[in-house]
Design an enzyme around this catalytic site. Structure first.
Site, PDB file in Angstrom:
ATOM      1  N   LEU A  13      18.473  36.556  55.257  1.00 55.94           N
ATOM      2  CA  LEU A  13      18.933  36.989  53.935  1.00 55.94           C
ATOM      3  C   LEU A  13      18.218  38.279  53.553  1.00 55.94           C
ATOM      4  O   LEU A  13      16.995  38.312  53.446  1.00 55.94           O
ATOM      5  CB  LEU A  13      18.640  35.901  52.900  1.00 55.94           C
ATOM      6  CG  LEU A  13      19.133  34.497  53.271  1.00 55.94           C
ATOM      7  CD1 LEU A  13      18.907  33.539  52.119  1.00 55.94           C
ATOM      8  CD2 LEU A  13      20.608  34.537  53.674  1.00 55.94           C
ATOM      9  N   ARG A  20      11.282  45.919  41.320  1.00 57.16           N
ATOM     10  CA  ARG A  20       9.876  46.131  40.970  1.00 57.16           C
ATOM     11  C   ARG A  20       9.103  46.866  42.070  1.00 57.16           C
ATOM     12  O   ARG A  20       7.973  47.271  41.878  1.00 57.16           O
ATOM     13  CB  ARG A  20       9.194  44.781  40.695  1.00 57.16           C
ATOM     14  CG  ARG A  20       9.427  44.295  39.280  1.00 57.16           C
ATOM     15  CD  ARG A  20       8.723  42.984  39.060  1.00 57.16           C
ATOM     16  NE  ARG A  20       9.287  41.925  39.889  1.00 57.16           N
ATOM     17  CZ  ARG A  20       8.631  40.838  40.263  1.00 57.16           C
ATOM     18  NH1 ARG A  20       7.363  40.680  39.919  1.00 57.16           N
ATOM     19  NH2 ARG A  20       9.220  39.917  41.001  1.00 57.16           N
ATOM     20  N   LYS A  27      14.354  46.826  49.445  1.00 54.65           N
ATOM     21  CA  LYS A  27      13.026  46.205  49.536  1.00 54.65           C
ATOM     22  C   LYS A  27      12.701  45.731  50.949  1.00 54.65           C
ATOM     23  O   LYS A  27      11.574  45.924  51.425  1.00 54.65           O
ATOM     24  CB  LYS A  27      12.962  45.020  48.564  1.00 54.65           C
ATOM     25  CG  LYS A  27      11.645  44.298  48.617  1.00 54.65           C
ATOM     26  CD  LYS A  27      11.518  43.265  47.514  1.00 54.65           C
ATOM     27  CE  LYS A  27      11.817  41.890  48.035  1.00 54.65           C
ATOM     28  NZ  LYS A  27      11.468  40.851  47.044  1.00 54.65           N
ATOM     29  N   GLY A  79      22.718  34.860  44.513  1.00 50.72           N
ATOM     30  CA  GLY A  79      21.741  33.852  44.909  1.00 50.72           C
ATOM     31  C   GLY A  79      21.695  33.599  46.402  1.00 50.72           C
ATOM     32  O   GLY A  79      22.583  34.027  47.154  1.00 50.72           O
ATOM     33  N   ASN A 171       8.301  25.844  49.158  1.00 49.25           N
ATOM     34  CA  ASN A 171       9.393  26.149  50.085  1.00 49.25           C
ATOM     35  C   ASN A 171       9.221  27.588  50.579  1.00 49.25           C
ATOM     36  O   ASN A 171       9.211  28.520  49.787  1.00 49.25           O
ATOM     37  CB  ASN A 171      10.719  25.988  49.328  1.00 49.25           C
ATOM     38  CG  ASN A 171      11.913  26.489  50.124  1.00 49.25           C
ATOM     39  OD1 ASN A 171      11.842  26.585  51.350  1.00 49.25           O
ATOM     40  ND2 ASN A 171      12.998  26.784  49.434  1.00 49.25           N
ATOM     41  N   ASN A 229       6.968  41.695  46.266  1.00 48.66           N
ATOM     42  CA  ASN A 229       7.848  42.018  45.145  1.00 48.66           C
ATOM     43  C   ASN A 229       7.463  43.319  44.472  1.00 48.66           C
ATOM     44  O   ASN A 229       8.221  43.875  43.700  1.00 48.66           O
ATOM     45  CB  ASN A 229       7.819  40.893  44.109  1.00 48.66           C
ATOM     46  CG  ASN A 229       8.497  39.647  44.638  1.00 48.66           C
ATOM     47  OD1 ASN A 229       9.578  39.725  45.229  1.00 48.66           O
ATOM     48  ND2 ASN A 229       7.867  38.507  44.462  1.00 48.66           N
ATOM     49  N   TYR A 367       2.502  77.912  70.013  1.00 48.18           N
ATOM     50  CA  TYR A 367       3.695  77.066  69.850  1.00 48.18           C
ATOM     51  C   TYR A 367       4.497  77.051  71.143  1.00 48.18           C
ATOM     52  O   TYR A 367       4.891  78.102  71.659  1.00 48.18           O
ATOM     53  CB  TYR A 367       4.593  77.581  68.707  1.00 48.18           C
ATOM     54  CG  TYR A 367       5.909  76.841  68.680  1.00 48.18           C
ATOM     55  CD1 TYR A 367       5.939  75.466  68.435  1.00 48.18           C
ATOM     56  CD2 TYR A 367       7.118  77.473  68.953  1.00 48.18           C
ATOM     57  CE1 TYR A 367       7.130  74.756  68.451  1.00 48.18           C
ATOM     58  CE2 TYR A 367       8.321  76.777  68.970  1.00 48.18           C
ATOM     59  CZ  TYR A 367       8.317  75.411  68.718  1.00 48.18           C
ATOM     60  OH  TYR A 367       9.484  74.714  68.748  1.00 48.18           O
ATOM     61  N   ASN A 378      -2.679  79.010  82.340  1.00 43.38           N
ATOM     62  CA  ASN A 378      -3.554  79.254  81.204  1.00 43.38           C
ATOM     63  C   ASN A 378      -2.792  80.042  80.154  1.00 43.38           C
ATOM     64  O   ASN A 378      -2.268  81.121  80.441  1.00 43.38           O
ATOM     65  CB  ASN A 378      -4.798  80.031  81.638  1.00 43.38           C
ATOM     66  CG  ASN A 378      -5.770  80.131  80.492  1.00 43.38           C
ATOM     67  OD1 ASN A 378      -6.485  79.185  80.180  1.00 43.38           O
ATOM     68  ND2 ASN A 378      -5.763  81.278  79.814  1.00 43.38           N
ATOM     69  N   TYR A 388      14.247  79.795  69.361  1.00 40.96           N
ATOM     70  CA  TYR A 388      15.414  79.697  68.476  1.00 40.96           C
ATOM     71  C   TYR A 388      15.876  81.085  68.088  1.00 40.96           C
ATOM     72  O   TYR A 388      15.102  81.883  67.545  1.00 40.96           O
ATOM     73  CB  TYR A 388      14.995  78.893  67.233  1.00 40.96           C
ATOM     74  CG  TYR A 388      16.111  78.608  66.257  1.00 40.96           C
ATOM     75  CD1 TYR A 388      17.318  78.057  66.679  1.00 40.96           C
ATOM     76  CD2 TYR A 388      15.945  78.878  64.900  1.00 40.96           C
ATOM     77  CE1 TYR A 388      18.324  77.776  65.773  1.00 40.96           C
ATOM     78  CE2 TYR A 388      16.946  78.608  63.985  1.00 40.96           C
ATOM     79  CZ  TYR A 388      18.135  78.057  64.425  1.00 40.96           C
ATOM     80  OH  TYR A 388      19.138  77.783  63.529  1.00 40.96           O
TER      81      TYR A 388
HETATM   82  C1  UD1 Z   1      13.760  31.421  47.287  1.00 42.76           C
HETATM   83  C2  UD1 Z   1      13.882  29.912  47.217  1.00 42.76           C
HETATM   84  C3  UD1 Z   1      12.532  29.313  46.844  1.00 42.76           C
HETATM   85  C4  UD1 Z   1      11.498  29.746  47.858  1.00 42.76           C
HETATM   86  C5  UD1 Z   1      11.460  31.262  47.973  1.00 42.76           C
HETATM   87  C6  UD1 Z   1      10.576  31.699  49.106  1.00 42.76           C
HETATM   88  C7  UD1 Z   1      16.153  29.571  46.449  1.00 42.76           C
HETATM   89  C8  UD1 Z   1      17.018  29.193  45.325  1.00 42.76           C
HETATM   90  N1  UD1 Z   1      14.854  29.577  46.229  1.00 42.76           N
HETATM   91  O1  UD1 Z   1      13.404  31.849  45.990  1.00 42.76           O
HETATM   92  O2  UD1 Z   1      12.620  27.900  46.814  1.00 42.76           O
HETATM   93  O3  UD1 Z   1      10.229  29.261  47.475  1.00 42.76           O
HETATM   94  O4  UD1 Z   1      12.774  31.784  48.253  1.00 42.76           O
HETATM   95  O5  UD1 Z   1      10.410  33.087  49.051  1.00 42.76           O
HETATM   96  O6  UD1 Z   1      16.631  29.833  47.506  1.00 42.76           O
HETATM   97  N2  UD1 Z   1      18.728  37.206  48.789  1.00 42.76           N
HETATM   98  C9  UD1 Z   1      19.982  37.653  49.120  1.00 42.76           C
HETATM   99  N3  UD1 Z   1      20.983  37.564  48.212  1.00 42.76           N
HETATM  100  C10 UD1 Z   1      20.807  37.029  46.975  1.00 42.76           C
HETATM  101  C11 UD1 Z   1      19.525  36.580  46.634  1.00 42.76           C
HETATM  102  C12 UD1 Z   1      18.499  36.677  47.566  1.00 42.76           C
HETATM  103  O7  UD1 Z   1      20.202  38.139  50.228  1.00 42.76           O
HETATM  104  O8  UD1 Z   1      21.775  36.973  46.213  1.00 42.76           O
HETATM  105  C13 UD1 Z   1      17.648  37.298  49.796  1.00 42.76           C
HETATM  106  C14 UD1 Z   1      16.512  38.197  49.366  1.00 42.76           C
HETATM  107  O9  UD1 Z   1      16.674  39.506  49.881  1.00 42.76           O
HETATM  108  C15 UD1 Z   1      15.309  37.534  50.011  1.00 42.76           C
HETATM  109  C16 UD1 Z   1      15.723  36.073  50.117  1.00 42.76           C
HETATM  110  O10 UD1 Z   1      17.108  36.023  49.952  1.00 42.76           O
HETATM  111  O11 UD1 Z   1      15.094  38.034  51.305  1.00 42.76           O
HETATM  112  C17 UD1 Z   1      15.030  35.213  49.083  1.00 42.76           C
HETATM  113  O12 UD1 Z   1      15.466  35.664  47.814  1.00 42.76           O
HETATM  114  P1  UD1 Z   1      14.559  35.625  46.547  1.00 42.76           P
HETATM  115  O13 UD1 Z   1      15.282  36.173  45.391  1.00 42.76           O
HETATM  116  O14 UD1 Z   1      13.236  36.213  46.849  1.00 42.76           O
HETATM  117  O15 UD1 Z   1      14.435  34.053  46.386  1.00 42.76           O
HETATM  118  P2  UD1 Z   1      13.521  33.342  45.400  1.00 42.76           P
HETATM  119  O16 UD1 Z   1      14.193  33.234  44.091  1.00 42.76           O
HETATM  120  O17 UD1 Z   1      12.179  33.953  45.419  1.00 42.76           O
HETATM  121 CA    CA Z   2      11.107  35.637  46.808  1.00 44.35          CA
END
Ligand code: UD1
Ligand code: CA
Length: 464
Positions: A13, A20, A27, A79, A171, A229, A367, A378, A388
């Site tokens: 993901l 931030r 990121k 998400g 997690n 972050n 250069y 040498n 160029y």
């Molecule tokens: C998530 C977990 C949380 C865990 C944490 C570990 C969920 C709901 N929660 O939280 O339990 O402790 O990771 O770091 O999954 N991303 C996407 N698309 C999105 C949202 C996120 O690709 O729409 C990717 C982000 O780039 C990142 C990863 O998913 O690499 C995790 O996303 P992030 O927003 O950091 O998850 P958390 O809310 O921190």
């Molecule tokens: Ca996270």
């Protein structure tokens, strides 16, 4: 494990925002020891033996960085669960096996943890195995709920009650899923939670509820969960990576005078008996051979440094240097250069896209671009290859044992034969045959007494 490789796939993901971080790019491309976080994660999955890797991305820079992987787009960031849904067709292609889900911003997930979690996942027959870690400050991480030893659920920090908030097993965001069970569970996700997002953790809840079996693998270290972050988090990741890298090389017989300013990327190879001095930054696929001495204050990126070579206060990129060469101080080796054994390159010399033959000396203020230079030449101070012409770059060839006088311009394309000389100050525009001398400069004239009048005025002014 390797015979299972066909049935293993991985979804990373990498579509999150990370405002931030204030980075000019996504990121997950922020670098830890000179390597984008996403590449750390991809390489960990590969090293664990997973070949089918899909990166969920929302921006072009991430898609480019995910080279070698399949890419699925998440247009709206709804998400972690939604991100996995965006890779549904990839999951369906691999639905008979198991899928590892990883976060692209947690670079310290390691192949051993991935393999060990897979072994538990397979042995237990669970449909999902959550990789957890015990941390001192559980902060914003999702909390692991257990009933006895068994996994009872995951609750997001934003949805925790006070008792749950105190739980330190969290997690990691990494999971092994039975792919088929994952696809099925994705169909049940809703966004009725504190953040209004589709949570991947709800897929775990759905599997738990279905009775297909959900387990938890507790990783041995807490670092595997660490992400960044903001710039302070990123610095911490760099410090951890760097301390580990130096420790690893120390244990392997590499010498350091100090850790100060030494940065070593995860893929750098350093042979025992090499010395790394303060302020040296070694990135990418750099290789340093035994007995070489790097630094102080040097930057090496994808550079090979041969045995016994000194590389002092200089920079080198995408090039190779042979054995017992002496480079620096203040040398710039630009990409695609090959520097043979026993070459000496001294202060304020730049070499680009060139081959320098064994034992040749480029001692100062020179250069060399787009050139093939022979052995034991040498070059005097201030030689410039004029490669160029304003439109195209041309190559220059210099034979063995040539002597290029101080302040010579070699206007490319041009060839200097074996053993030829150029007089100091010569601008060479025509080939010079082997063994010849090229003199290309105006003959000196002397005007007697010319300066005396001027000089008197000057002395008068200064004596006021
Ligand atoms: C998530 C977990 C949380 C865990 C944490 C570990 C969920 C709901 N929660 O939280 O339990 O402790 O990771 O770091 O999954 N991303 C996407 N698309 C999105 C949202 C996120 O690709 O729409 C990717 C982000 O780039 C990142 C990863 O998913 O690499 C995790 O996303 P992030 O927003 O950091 O998850 P958390 O809310 O921190
Ligand atoms: Ca996270």
């Amino acid at each position: 494990m390797s015979n299972c490789a066909d049935s293993m796939s991985c979804v990373i993901l990498a579509a999150g925002e990370g405002k931030r971080m204030h980075a000019p790019h996504s990121k997950v491309l922020c670098e830890v020891s000179g390597k984008p976080m996403l590449r750390w994660v991809i390489d960990a999955a590969r090293a664990a033996g997973i070949e089918k890797i899909c990166v969920v991305a929302s921006s072009d820079d991430v898609k480019q960085a995910a080279e070698g992987c399949e890419i699925r787009e998440q247009k709206e960031r709804l998400g972690t669960g939604h991100a996995v849904i965006c890779a549904k067709d990839f999951l369906l292609e691999n639905q008979d096996g198991n899928t590892l889900v990883l976060c692209g911003d947690a670079p310290f997930i390691d192949p051993q943890t991935v393999r060990d979690a897979y072994a538990q996942h397979m042995a237990s027959g669970a449909a999902v195995t959550v990789i957890s870690a015990v941390v001192e400050q559980p902060g914003a991480y999702g909390r692991i709920l257990r009933q006895g030893d068994a996994l009872a659920g995951i609750v997001e920090a934003a949805d925790c009650d006070e008792r749950q908030r105190a739980i330190c097993e969290i997690n990691s965001g990494a999971y092994w899923f039975s792919t088929r069970a994952l696809v099925e569970a994705l169909g049940t996700l809703k966004n009725d939670n504190a953040q209004g997002e589709y949570y991947l953790t709800d897929a775990v809840a759905a599997i738990l509820k279905s009775g297909k079996g959900a387990g938890c693998f507790a990783a041995s270290g807490a670092d595997i969960v660490l992400g960044a972050n903001n710039p302070a988090d990123l610095l911490l990741l760099n410090e951890i990576a760097n301390r580990r890298a130096i420790d690893r090389h120390l244990a392997n017989g590499v010498h350091f005078l100090s850790r100060d300013g030494v940065v070593i990327g995860p893929d750098v190879v350093i042979e025992p008996g090499a010395t790394i001095l303060p302020g040296s930054i070694l990135y990418g696929s750099t290789k340093v051979c035994a007995g070489a001495k790097i630094g102080p204050n040097s930057l090496l990126s994808n550079l090979t440094v041969g045995p016994g070579t000194v590389f002092n206060a200089s920079q080198g990129y995408d090039s190779r240097i042979g054995a017992n060469a002496h480079i620096g101080p203040f040398v710039h080796i630009r990409p695609n250069s090959v520097i043979d054994d026993k070459v000496k390159i001294g202060d304020y010399v730049e070499v680009k896209n060139s081959h320098i033959g064994e034992g040749t000396s480029l001692a100062h203020l020179t250069y060399i671009g787009d050139s093939d230079v022979g052995r034991h030449c040498n070059f005097g101070c201030g030689v410039v290859v004029v490669n160029y012409d304003g439109e195209v770059k041309n190559r220059t060839t210099v034979g063995d044992f040539a002597f290029i006088g101080c302040n010579t311009n070699l206007v490319a394309p041009v060839t200097i034969g074996d053993g030829a000389y150029t007089a100091a100050g010569t601008t060479v525009t025509k080939d010079v045959p082997a063994g010849a001398l090229a003199v290309g400069r105006a003959r000196q004239t002397v005007i007697e007494g010319w300066a005396a009048k001027k000089l008197q005025k000057y002395i008068a002014k200064k004596s006021k």
